[in-house]
Scaffold this motif. Structure first.
Motif, PDB file in Angstrom:
ATOM      1  N   ILE A 354       0.919  -1.242   0.066  1.00 37.61           N
ATOM      2  CA  ILE A 354       0.080  -0.028   0.101  1.00 37.61           C
ATOM      3  C   ILE A 354       0.852   0.985   0.084  1.00 37.61           C
ATOM      4  CG2 ILE A 354      -1.852   1.395   1.347  1.00 37.61           C
ATOM      5  CD1 ILE A 354      -2.698  -1.299   2.646  1.00 37.61           C
ATOM      6  N   VAL A 355       0.728   2.084  -0.830  1.00 37.77           N
ATOM      7  CA  VAL A 355       1.540   3.353  -1.068  1.00 37.77           C
ATOM      8  C   VAL A 355       0.271   4.480  -1.052  1.00 37.77           C
ATOM      9  CG1 VAL A 355       2.965   4.957  -2.158  1.00 37.77           C
ATOM     10  CG2 VAL A 355       3.395   2.414  -2.063  1.00 37.77           C
ATOM     11  N   GLY A 367       3.093   8.268  10.384  1.00 40.37           N
ATOM     12  CA  GLY A 367       3.686   6.915  10.714  1.00 40.37           C
ATOM     13  C   GLY A 367       2.612   6.054  11.491  1.00 40.37           C
ATOM     14  N   ILE A 368       1.608   6.558  12.251  1.00 39.28           N
ATOM     15  CA  ILE A 368       0.722   5.875  13.286  1.00 39.28           C
ATOM     16  C   ILE A 368      -0.164   5.261  11.905  1.00 39.28           C
ATOM     17  CG2 ILE A 368      -1.272   6.117  14.863  1.00 39.28           C
ATOM     18  CD1 ILE A 368       0.196   8.286  16.160  1.00 39.28           C
ATOM     19  N   VAL A 369      -0.643   6.104  11.259  1.00 38.54           N
ATOM     20  CA  VAL A 369      -1.577   5.582  10.197  1.00 38.54           C
ATOM     21  C   VAL A 369      -0.971   4.422   9.528  1.00 38.54           C
ATOM     22  CG1 VAL A 369      -2.875   6.297   8.147  1.00 38.54           C
ATOM     23  CG2 VAL A 369      -2.623   8.033  10.007  1.00 38.54           C
ATOM     24  N   THR A 381       3.403  -0.928   3.979  1.00 35.14           N
ATOM     25  CA  THR A 381       2.631   0.198   3.908  1.00 35.14           C
ATOM     26  C   THR A 381       3.570   1.426   3.954  1.00 35.14           C
ATOM     27  OG1 THR A 381       0.563  -0.599   4.539  1.00 35.14           O
ATOM     28  CG2 THR A 381       0.689   1.687   4.681  1.00 35.14           C
ATOM     29  N   VAL A 382       3.223   2.548   2.921  1.00 31.24           N
ATOM     30  CA  VAL A 382       3.851   3.745   2.831  1.00 31.24           C
ATOM     31  C   VAL A 382       2.936   4.782   2.840  1.00 31.24           C
ATOM     32  CG1 VAL A 382       5.615   5.248   1.969  1.00 31.24           C
ATOM     33  CG2 VAL A 382       5.841   2.711   1.627  1.00 31.24           C
ATOM     34  N   ALA A 395       7.186   4.367   6.654  1.00 36.03           N
ATOM     35  CA  ALA A 395       6.649   3.114   6.038  1.00 36.03           C
ATOM     36  C   ALA A 395       6.830   2.287   7.342  1.00 36.03           C
ATOM     37  CB  ALA A 395       7.965   2.571   5.026  1.00 36.03           C
ATOM     38  N   ARG A 396       5.881   1.188   7.143  1.00 36.95           N
ATOM     39  CA  ARG A 396       5.802   0.137   8.091  1.00 36.95           C
ATOM     40  C   ARG A 396       5.594  -1.054   7.713  1.00 36.95           C
ATOM     41  NH1 ARG A 396       7.217   4.081  10.235  1.00 36.95           N
ATOM     42  NH2 ARG A 396       6.462   4.945  12.464  1.00 36.95           N
TER      43      ARG A 396
END
Length: 573
Positions: A354-355, A367-369, A381-382, A395-396
């Motif tokens: 997901i970007v 960052g939390i989102v 995800t980014v 990114a996480r």
């Protein structure tokens, strides 16, 4: 959510070893098997695991450049140079700055601290921060939890006659800054035995080395261990080896005699009188320390963490708590907006990453989102937002996938990037986002494993209700502190039934309070299943079902063991 349950039954050899180890330690074979799965198979190894000793901390001088860093700090103090302790605006950075500043201030007064403004200066070393150092006659900057990629900024500082000691834990590039000393166990040329320290941990090792060199007793460092525990939990580093020792004794300090600033946060969180765990740090203490850096300036968190007066600390903690409430509102709104975008993209076809980007999203909350989307969709995800003419993002990642490597693969599109396996930050031109998205997606598609994008529960042990008693629970607590690489054991019991008194609870009737029995005993066991009210009808049908859960203490009934149920599924045997 539909979880896939993974369970690897013990082999006959493991069962025999667990029975033998359990007898030696006077613990249940269930827990002995958990030790064996953690690579602990001897009585001495188990005792070291259950009772981590500060004496077993690694010699700080095994870290590359430690001797150089200590010499330069001694030299600065000897020449009465002004020292600036500089750090990132997140929990790890703020606790690291508080730890180093608070410790050195006991021995040296010509010292200051600095946290860059997320919105005005951005991440890491800033020109504005260096100019502040020059204007205040600083000759030495100790930088914590960042700096490993600040080649140009540190060269600029050097031209002004300012030296840097870098204490970082993020992955370095091939070329590193021209600092006096670089303390980073992830340096490819560093043979330090433990690679997974957080930024605060590296700062602690520096202070440990400096204290040792100057004949200062190690006991002087013990009051600072609560900062280490907070940073280890909040930065989600592996809770093993060196980190386990620091976290174990840091939690002890946090529970028995926390620093004034952390005491105020504990009060604001409503944690007074409770035994504080790593989970409390992750969900309550950490977000409040983070909140000032997300909403305004992280320096306010350091101001609180080094405060010596409790009434002043409580005022500052209340102010930071207000930031946290604002952050929650913005976080909720942004997550809802992001979810709507993902839903639209999903309708066009499933992607393995997901970007997302929106120029109006708040930089401090992305960052939390990204973390929330990773938890919901089980994909790297980014999340990006606009910062002038550029895009800045966080990114996480999901378990086992290196998101830093995926971002590094796109480095020719990036102005800046940094991080580690599960979390990273990046900056690029706004117009390059579509190209970045394609490249990032292609890399993820090629390297991610199918099981890494599934919601998986890894069951540690299948047990019956008759196995659950106070001794098991008391012995299980000795496995703490929990975190990555030492997660809270997840148990499973098969074929359980509603005792007849389970009910839906919660403001929106979203949870289930359970009273359960199984077929092996007459024990009635209490449990809570958060957000799982969809299973209530099946439970009340009097049919059997399987549950996956952790063992907890009931917050309201201290002596009562409660199951925290992670998943419920029909018994299909």
């Amino acid at each position: 959510m539909h979880f896939k349950w993974n369970y690897e039954p013990p082999t006959s050899e493991e069962n025999a070893a667990a029975a033998e180890l359990g007898e030696k330690l006077s613990i249940s074979p269930i827990l002995a098997h958990l030790l064996i799965r953690r690579g602990i198979s001897t009585e001495s190894g188990a005792k070291r695991f259950f009772r981590p000793q500060l004496a077993d901390l690694i010699n700080p001088f095994l870290m590359k450049d430690m001797d150089v860093a200590v010499d330069r700090l001694n030299d600065a103090m000897g020449h009465k140079e002004r020292i600036l302790v500089y750090g990132d605006y997140d929990v790890d950075g703020c606790t690291a700055v508080a730890l180093v500043y608070k410790f050195l201030q006991q021995f040296y007064s010509n010292i200051d601290y600095y946290i860059p403004d997320r919105y005005d200066e951005g991440y890491g070393v800033s020109k504005k921060g260096i100019d502040y150092a020059k204007a205040t006659n600083v000759k030495l900057i100790i930088i914590l939890d960042c700096g490993i990629k600040a080649i140009e900024e540190i060269a600029y500082a050097k031209s002004l006659g300012i030296d840097f000691i870098i204490c970082d834990h993020h992955v370095p590039d091939e070329v590193m800054p021209n600092a006096v000393a670089i303390l980073n166990p992830k340096r490819p040329d560093d043979t330090f035995p433990f690679k997974h320290l957080c930024g605060c941990g590296v700062g602690f090792k520096f202070m440990q080395g400096w204290a040792k060199n100057n004949g200062i007793p190690f006991s002087n460092l013990i009051p600072l261990l609560d900062f280490c525990a907070v940073s280890i939990a909040a930065d989600i580093v592996p809770v093993v080896e060196e980190n386990r020792i620091l976290a174990f004794h840091g939690l002890k300090q946090l529970n028995q005699n926390p620093s004034i600033g952390l005491k105020a946060i504990i009060d604001i969180c409503g944690l007074n009188g409770r035994e504080i765990s790593m989970s409390d740090i992750v969900f309550k203490i950490g977000p409040r320390i983070n909140a000032s850096g997300r909403m305004e300036n992280g320096k306010e968190s350091v101001d609180l963490l080094i405060e010596k007066d409790l009434s002043e600390a409580l005022k500052k903690a209340k102010h930071i708590d207000e930031y946290n409430e604002q952050r929650k509102d913005i976080d909720k709104q942004m997550t809802e907006e992001a979810n709507q975008i993902v839903s639209k993209l999903e309708s066009q076809g499933h992607q393995s990453s997901i970007v997302l980007y929106d120029e109006n999203w708040k930089k401090g909350v992305i960052g939390i989102v990204a973390s929330r989307l990773t938890e919901i969709y089980f994909r790297p995800t980014v999340v990006l937002t606009k910062d002038g003419e550029l895009a800045t993002g966080s990114a996480r990642s999901v378990t086992g996938f290196d998101v830093y490597a995926a971002i590094k693969h796109c480095r020719d599109l990036l102005m800046n990037f940094g991080g580690h396996t599960y979390a990273a930050g990046l900056t690029l031109r706004w117009d390059d986002i579509p190209t970045f998205r394609k490249r990032f997606q292609a890399y993820v598609e090629e390297h991610i494993l199918p099981e890494q994008t599934e919601a998986i529960l890894r069951i540690d042990e299948v047990i019956d209700f008759k196995d659950i008693n106070k001794k098991l629970y008391t012995d299980l607590k000795r496995f703490a502190p929990f975190g990555p690489n030492n997660t809270k054991p997840l148990f499973c019991t098969l074929g359980v039934y509603d005792y007849g008194t389970s009910k839906v609870v919660g403001r929106e009737q979203e949870h289930i309070k359970l009273e359960l029995v199984d077929s092996k005993s007459s024990n009635v066991v209490n449990g809570i299943a958060f957000g799982q009210s969809a299973s209530a009808r099946y439970i009340k049908s009097k049919r059997s079902f399987d549950i996956a859960y952790t063992l907890e203490s009931n917050v309201f009934k201290r002596n009562q063991i409660q199951l925290q149920i992670e998943d419920i599924r029909p018994d299909e045997r």
